[in-house]
Design an enzyme around this catalytic site. Structure first.
Site, mmCIF file in Angstrom:
data_model
loop_
_atom_site.group_PDB
_atom_site.id
_atom_site.type_symbol
_atom_site.label_atom_id
_atom_site.label_comp_id
_atom_site.label_asym_id
_atom_site.label_seq_id
_atom_site.Cartn_x
_atom_site.Cartn_y
_atom_site.Cartn_z
ATOM 1 N N HIS A 142 35.175 -16.029 -17.392
ATOM 2 C CA HIS A 142 35.100 -15.336 -16.096
ATOM 3 C C HIS A 142 35.865 -14.009 -16.169
ATOM 4 C CE1 HIS A 142 33.081 -18.765 -14.583
ATOM 5 N NE2 HIS A 142 34.131 -19.555 -14.515
ATOM 6 N N LEU A 167 27.116 4.282 -3.061
ATOM 7 C CA LEU A 167 26.546 2.988 -3.486
ATOM 8 C C LEU A 167 26.990 1.922 -2.498
ATOM 9 C CD1 LEU A 167 25.187 1.067 -5.635
ATOM 10 C CD2 LEU A 167 27.442 0.864 -6.674
ATOM 11 N N ASP A 175 25.393 -14.780 -14.909
ATOM 12 C CA ASP A 175 25.549 -16.145 -15.421
ATOM 13 C C ASP A 175 25.847 -16.149 -16.924
ATOM 14 O OD1 ASP A 175 25.633 -18.901 -15.196
ATOM 15 O OD2 ASP A 175 23.473 -19.150 -15.529
ATOM 16 N N TRP A 185 31.481 -24.452 -5.354
ATOM 17 C CA TRP A 185 32.663 -25.171 -4.860
ATOM 18 C C TRP A 185 32.782 -26.547 -5.506
ATOM 19 C CZ3 TRP A 185 36.385 -22.689 -2.548
ATOM 20 C CH2 TRP A 185 36.108 -21.585 -1.731
#
Ligand code: IPE
Ligand code: IPE
Ligand code: MG
Length: 246
Positions: free
Chosen positions: A31, A125, A14, A63
């Site tokens: 972003h 991983l 965040d 959304w």
């Protein structure tokens, strides 16, 4: 009962929007700047032999963001996935997506499916990317799947216990996260892995996601190593168990 390294780390990435705004940029720039810390945490998990990593990339509630932002995020997901998948495969990472796929566009869905297919046999991983994911919806879907099995007499209501329910969830075959990290300063779960986080150690940092670097990840791991996980037992019981073990 504490282990120095988590086996599974779950991260709410965040703070991208605030990072961009602080630089006078668009949220989409934030972003984009968030891709490099994703690469870093994957590399660090591989380096530390942490077996599982789950990243919250887009929530079912996201959304509701402005259409432009949603579109730019979706393009970024396709672009990054297509650019990174070979390297992830080379590193032995198995990539999987959790969340509602129906609403995603065809190209993204195809990239997701092919990434999962290409990396399916990798074991170094296990990387879960939560995209269009909501913890409540995950629980409802599991309940629905199990109810169907009861309807079909494949399962009885009495057989429905915690392991059975947990196995029906999106992370049914991955151990619960040992360490949860949230960047960006907010101290909430935001509908991430509600069931799986029952006994996870929570770590919050004010650092915004694009600024989350290897030393910041290391600091989170060190906080984790210093925690005493009691799982309901008393500190004295744990001391006695430790003394017995050594
Ligand atoms: C996290 O950053 C990324 C997504 C939710 C997709 P934000 O976009 O929420 O950044 P802030 O919280 O507004 O700074
Ligand atoms: C949580 O961040 C979701 C992701 C990081 C993908 P948000 O920014 O959407 O969370 P809230 O709305 O502040 O709780
Ligand atoms: Mg946010």
């Amino acid at each position: 009962m504490s282990s120095p390294l988590p086996r599974h780390v779950a991260i709410v990435m965040d703070g991208n929007g605030r990072w961009a705004r602080a630089r006078g940029g668009m949220r989409a720039d934030g972003h984009r700047a968030g891709v490099s810390p994703v690469r870093m945490v994957i590399e660090e998990c591989v380096r530390h032999a942490i077996g599982a990593l789950t990243l919250f990339a887009f929530s079912s509630e996201n959304w509701r963001r402005p259409r432009d932002e949603v579109m730019s995020l979706m393009s970024l997901f396709v672009e990054s996935l297509e650019a990174e998948i070979e390297e992830l495969h080379r590193r032995g990472v198995r990539v999987r997506f959790i969340g509602e796929r129906e609403e995603l566009d065809a190209r993204l869905k195809a990239s997701m499916a092919s990434s999962e297919q290409i990396t399916a046999a990798n074991t170094r991983l296990s990387l879960q990317i939560a995209l269009s994911y909501g913890g409540r919806s995950d629980i409802v879907h599991a309940a629905r799947r199990l109810a169907l099995q009861v309807e079909r007499h494949q399962l009885s209501a009495a057989q429905l216990d915690e392991p059975t329910f947990g196995a029906a969830l999106a992370l049914g075959d991955v151990c619960d996260p040992d360490l949860f990290i949230r960047t960006g300063g907010e101290q909430r779960i935001s509908n991430f892995l509600l069931w799986n986080l029952a006994y996870t150690e929570l770590y919050f940092t004010d650092r915004l996601w694009p600024d989350f670097d290897a030393p910041a990840f290391e600091a989170a791991l060190q906080h984790y190593a210093a925690r005493q996980r009691r799982f309901g037992l008393s500190a004295e019981q744990l001391q006695a168990a430790d003394a017995g073990a050594s």
